[in-house]
Design a protein around this motif. Structure first.
Motif, mmCIF file in Angstrom:
data_model
loop_
_atom_site.group_PDB
_atom_site.id
_atom_site.type_symbol
_atom_site.label_atom_id
_atom_site.label_comp_id
_atom_site.label_asym_id
_atom_site.label_seq_id
_atom_site.Cartn_x
_atom_site.Cartn_y
_atom_site.Cartn_z
ATOM 1 N N HIS A 12 0.838 -1.184 0.000
ATOM 2 C CA HIS A 12 0.000 0.000 0.000
ATOM 3 C C HIS A 12 0.874 1.235 0.000
ATOM 4 N N HIS A 13 0.325 2.280 -0.647
ATOM 5 C CA HIS A 13 1.032 3.550 -0.734
ATOM 6 C C HIS A 13 0.110 4.674 -0.316
ATOM 7 N N GLY A 14 0.588 5.571 0.407
ATOM 8 C CA GLY A 14 -0.147 6.769 0.746
ATOM 9 C C GLY A 14 0.551 7.949 0.130
ATOM 10 N N HIS A 15 0.694 8.971 0.875
ATOM 11 C CA HIS A 15 1.395 10.170 0.439
ATOM 12 C C HIS A 15 2.859 9.823 0.211
ATOM 13 N N PRO A 16 3.546 10.454 -0.789
ATOM 14 C CA PRO A 16 4.929 10.116 -1.037
ATOM 15 C C PRO A 16 5.853 10.425 0.129
ATOM 16 N N HIS A 17 5.418 11.276 1.028
ATOM 17 C CA HIS A 17 6.240 11.578 2.199
ATOM 18 C C HIS A 17 5.754 10.792 3.411
ATOM 19 N N LEU A 74 -4.362 6.602 -1.150
ATOM 20 C CA LEU A 74 -4.853 6.145 0.134
ATOM 21 C C LEU A 74 -3.712 5.856 1.089
ATOM 22 N N ASP A 75 -3.959 5.966 2.372
ATOM 23 C CA ASP A 75 -2.950 5.591 3.351
ATOM 24 C C ASP A 75 -2.718 4.089 3.304
ATOM 25 N N SER A 76 -3.788 3.309 3.216
ATOM 26 C CA SER A 76 -3.677 1.861 3.083
ATOM 27 C C SER A 76 -5.032 1.307 2.731
ATOM 28 N N ALA A 77 -5.037 0.082 2.182
ATOM 29 C CA ALA A 77 -6.307 -0.552 1.833
ATOM 30 C C ALA A 77 -7.155 -0.781 3.071
ATOM 31 N N LEU A 78 -6.518 -1.154 4.171
ATOM 32 C CA LEU A 78 -7.261 -1.421 5.398
ATOM 33 C C LEU A 78 -7.884 -0.152 5.951
ATOM 34 N N GLU A 79 -7.135 0.956 5.920
ATOM 35 C CA GLU A 79 -7.678 2.222 6.404
ATOM 36 C C GLU A 79 -8.835 2.683 5.534
ATOM 37 N N SER A 80 -8.757 2.402 4.235
ATOM 38 C CA SER A 80 -9.840 2.773 3.329
ATOM 39 C C SER A 80 -11.134 2.081 3.733
ATOM 40 N N SER A 81 -11.051 0.781 3.994
ATOM 41 C CA SER A 81 -12.240 0.046 4.412
ATOM 42 C C SER A 81 -12.778 0.565 5.733
ATOM 43 N N ALA A 82 -11.873 0.932 6.644
ATOM 44 C CA ALA A 82 -12.307 1.464 7.937
ATOM 45 C C ALA A 82 -13.039 2.787 7.751
ATOM 46 N N ARG A 83 -12.541 3.646 6.854
ATOM 47 C CA ARG A 83 -13.220 4.916 6.578
ATOM 48 C C ARG A 83 -14.592 4.655 5.968
ATOM 49 N N GLY A 84 -14.673 3.676 5.079
ATOM 50 C CA GLY A 84 -15.968 3.334 4.491
ATOM 51 C C GLY A 84 -16.954 2.854 5.538
ATOM 52 N N MET A 85 -16.477 2.043 6.472
ATOM 53 C CA MET A 85 -17.343 1.547 7.541
ATOM 54 C C MET A 85 -17.843 2.693 8.405
ATOM 55 N N ARG A 316 -9.966 -0.569 -4.807
ATOM 56 C CA ARG A 316 -8.543 -0.506 -5.100
ATOM 57 C C ARG A 316 -8.293 -0.944 -6.538
ATOM 58 N N LEU A 317 -7.236 -0.406 -7.124
ATOM 59 C CA LEU A 317 -6.886 -0.706 -8.502
ATOM 60 C C LEU A 317 -5.724 -1.685 -8.581
ATOM 61 N N ARG A 318 -5.744 -2.512 -9.637
ATOM 62 C CA ARG A 318 -4.611 -3.362 -9.990
ATOM 63 C C ARG A 318 -4.234 -3.066 -11.433
ATOM 64 N N ALA A 319 -2.967 -3.266 -11.759
ATOM 65 C CA ALA A 319 -2.486 -2.996 -13.116
ATOM 66 C C ALA A 319 -1.699 -4.188 -13.643
ATOM 67 N N GLU A 320 -1.790 -4.392 -14.950
ATOM 68 C CA GLU A 320 -0.972 -5.368 -15.661
ATOM 69 C C GLU A 320 -0.447 -4.666 -16.902
ATOM 70 N N VAL A 321 0.865 -4.731 -17.123
ATOM 71 C CA VAL A 321 1.441 -3.992 -18.235
ATOM 72 C C VAL A 321 2.668 -4.713 -18.778
ATOM 73 N N PRO A 350 -3.734 7.041 -8.863
ATOM 74 C CA PRO A 350 -4.428 7.043 -7.567
ATOM 75 C C PRO A 350 -5.069 5.693 -7.268
ATOM 76 N N ARG A 351 -4.961 5.257 -6.014
ATOM 77 C CA ARG A 351 -5.596 4.047 -5.502
ATOM 78 C C ARG A 351 -5.033 2.759 -6.090
ATOM 79 N N LEU A 352 -3.916 2.834 -6.785
ATOM 80 C CA LEU A 352 -3.278 1.621 -7.293
ATOM 81 C C LEU A 352 -2.496 0.971 -6.166
ATOM 82 N N THR A 353 -2.757 -0.308 -5.902
ATOM 83 C CA THR A 353 -2.078 -0.995 -4.810
ATOM 84 C C THR A 353 -1.287 -2.201 -5.280
#
Length: 380
Positions: A12-17, A74-85, A316-321, A350-353
Motif C-alpha cells: 500500500h502507498h499513501g502520500h509520497p512523504h 490512500l494511506d492503506s487498503a485497510l484504512e480505506s475500508s475502515a473509513r468506508g465503515m 482498489r486498482l490493480r495494473a498489468e502492463v 491514484p488508488r493503485l495498490t
C-alpha cells in the motif's frame, strides 16, 4: 534477452512523504497477453517509512493536489475500508433518526408524499448493511480460491443498492397512484412541512459525507449510495409542495408530488445503475490509462509501453502492463527496470495498490517474435 520478466507488488502507498513500501517479486515466462508459465519465487525488497504528519497535513492533502500529483492516494487498503465503515454507520444513524421522525408524522398526517419519502429514507439507511458486509469481506486476505481477495463484494453490494432503489421507486409509485384514485385530505400540515425539512437536512448531510468518502477511497458503491441520499433530500423538499397544495385545499397535490418523487427516484436509479454496471464490467477512467502510460514512458530503460490493463478490485486498482526493454539487457537489469516501472505506476495512479510488470526484449533484425508459440492461444 529472450526471457520474459514479471514483477508484482502487493502493498500500500499513501502520500509520497508518508508511506511504507513492500515488494514481493515473481519471475517467470509470460507475455503481455496474460499467458505465463515457469518458476516463481519470492523475495523481500527494501522497506522504508517516514513519520506521519498530523491531522493538518491530512486535511491539506485532501483539499489540494500535491506537487507530485498524489493527492488522492490512500494511506492503506485497510484504512480505506475502515473509513468506508465509519461513513456507513454514521450515515445509518443520521438517516435512521430522520426516517423515525418522518414516520411519526406520516401516522398523524396520512401524507402519501411523506410516506414515500419516509420509505425511501428507510431503504437508503438499510443499504448500509450490504455495504458494511462488503467492506468487512474486503479486509479478508486472498486465498488459493479467491486469489484476488474479496474486494469485488463491493460490486455485489452496489447491485443490491440498485435493486433497493428500484423497489422503493415501485412502492412510491404504487402508493401515489392509489391515492390519486382515492383522494383523502392531509392532516397536520405544519408537521408535514417540518418533517420535509428534517428529511432534506438529514439526507443532504449524509449525501455529502458518503460521496466525499466514497470518492476518496474509490468506492463506486458508496458514491452510488451518496447519490441515492442526495435525491432523497430533494424529494423531501418536494413534500413541502404537497403540504402547500393541501393548505390551499388541493387534495391531489399530495399524490401528484408522490409521483414526482417516483420520477426523481427513477433518475437516481439510472445514475447509480450506470456507475455500478461500469464497475462490474471493469471500466476505468481513460484518463487513468493515459496517466499510467505517461508515467511508464518516463522510466529509464523503458523503450515502449505495450498492453496496459487496469481493473478495480473493490475500491482498489490493480495494473498489468508489458514494457519493451533493451534486448541485450540481463535478467537483473530487466528486473530493475520493471521495479522502477511499478514504482512509477504506484505514485502516478491514484488508488493503485498492485502492479504486474512484464518486460519484453526489443526485437532484433530478423528475430522471430518470442511470443509466437502463444499465438494460437490468442482470443479473437
Amino acid at each position: 534477452m529472450s526471457d520474459g520478466h514479471s514483477h508484482e507488488h502487493q502493498g500500500h502507498h499513501g502520500h509520497p512523504h508518508e508511506h511504507e513500501h513492500h515488494h514481493g517479486h515473481s519471475h517467470g515466462h509470460g507475455n503481455g497477453h496474460g499467458h505465463g508459465n515457469g518458476h516463481r519465487h519470492g523475495h523481500g525488497h527494501h522497506e522504508h517509512s517516514h513519520t506521519p504528519s498530523p491531522l493538518r497535513h491530512r486535511l491539506t492533502h485532501l483539499l489540494r493536489p500535491h506537487s507530485h500529483e498524489t493527492a488522492d492516494k490512500l494511506d492503506s487498503a485497510l484504512e480505506s475500508s475502515a473509513r468506508g465503515m465509519r461513513a456507513l454507520w454514521v450515515s445509518l444513524a443520521v438517516l435512521g433518526v430522520t426516517a423515525l421522525v418522518q414516520a411519526v408524522v406520516v401516522v398523524v398526517s396520512g401524507s402519501v408524499a411523506l410516506l414515500g419519502d419516509t420509505v425511501h429514507n428507510t431503504a437508503d439507511a438499510l443499504t448500509a448493511v450490504p455495504l458494511g458486509i462488503a467492506f468487512v469481506l474486503g479486509r479478508r486476505a486472498a486465498t488459493r480460491r479467491f486469489t484476488y481477495g474479496y474486494g469485488r463484494a463491493e460490486d455485489l453490494a452496489g447491485i443490491a443498492i440498485v435493486l433497493t432503489i428500484a423497489a422503493s421507486a415501485a412502492f412510491a409509485a404504487w402508493t401515489a397512484v392509489d391515492r390519486l384514485l382515492d383522494p383523502r385530505p392531509m392532516q397536520q400540515i405544519p408537521a408535514v412541512a417540518a418533517a420535509a425539512l428534517v428529511g432534506f437536512a438529514g439526507n443532504e448531510w449524509v449525501a455529502r459525507y458518503r460521496i466525499r468518502v466514497g470518492r476518496s477511497i474509490g468506492s463506486a458503491a458508496l458514491v452510488a449510495d451518496g447519490l441515492h441520499a442526495r435525491t432523497d433530500g430533494f424529494t423531501s423538499l418536494a413534500v413541502l409542495l404537497s403540504a402547500g397544495g393541501a393548505a390551499l385545499g388541493w387534495q391531489l397535490a399530495d399524490p401528484i408530488v408522490g409521483l414526482a418523487i417516483t420520477a426523481a427516484i427513477t433518475l437516481v436509479l439510472r445514475d447509480a445503475a450506470r456507475e455500478v454496471f461500469r464497475r462490474v464490467m471493469d471500466a476505468v477512467d481513460p484518463a487513468l490509462v493515459d496517466r499510467a502510460e505517461g508515467a511508464l514512458r518516463e522510466v529509464a530503460g523503458v523503450r515502449e509501453v505495450g498492453e496496459l490493463r487496469l481493473r478495480w478490485i473493490g475500491h482498489r486498482l490493480r495494473a498489468e502492463v508489458a514494457v519493451v526493454v533493451d534486448g541485450e539487457a540481463t535478467v537483473r537489469q530487466a528486473h530493475a527496470i520493471a521495479v522502477d516501472a511499478e514504482h512509477a505506476l504506484l505514485h502516478a495512479v491514484p488508488r493503485l495498490t498492485a502492479a504486474l510488470v512484464h518486460a519484453d526484449p526489443a526485437p532484433a533484425p530478423g528475430e522471430a517474435d518470442p511470443h509466437l508459440a502463444l499465438a494460437h492461444h490468442a482470443t479473437a
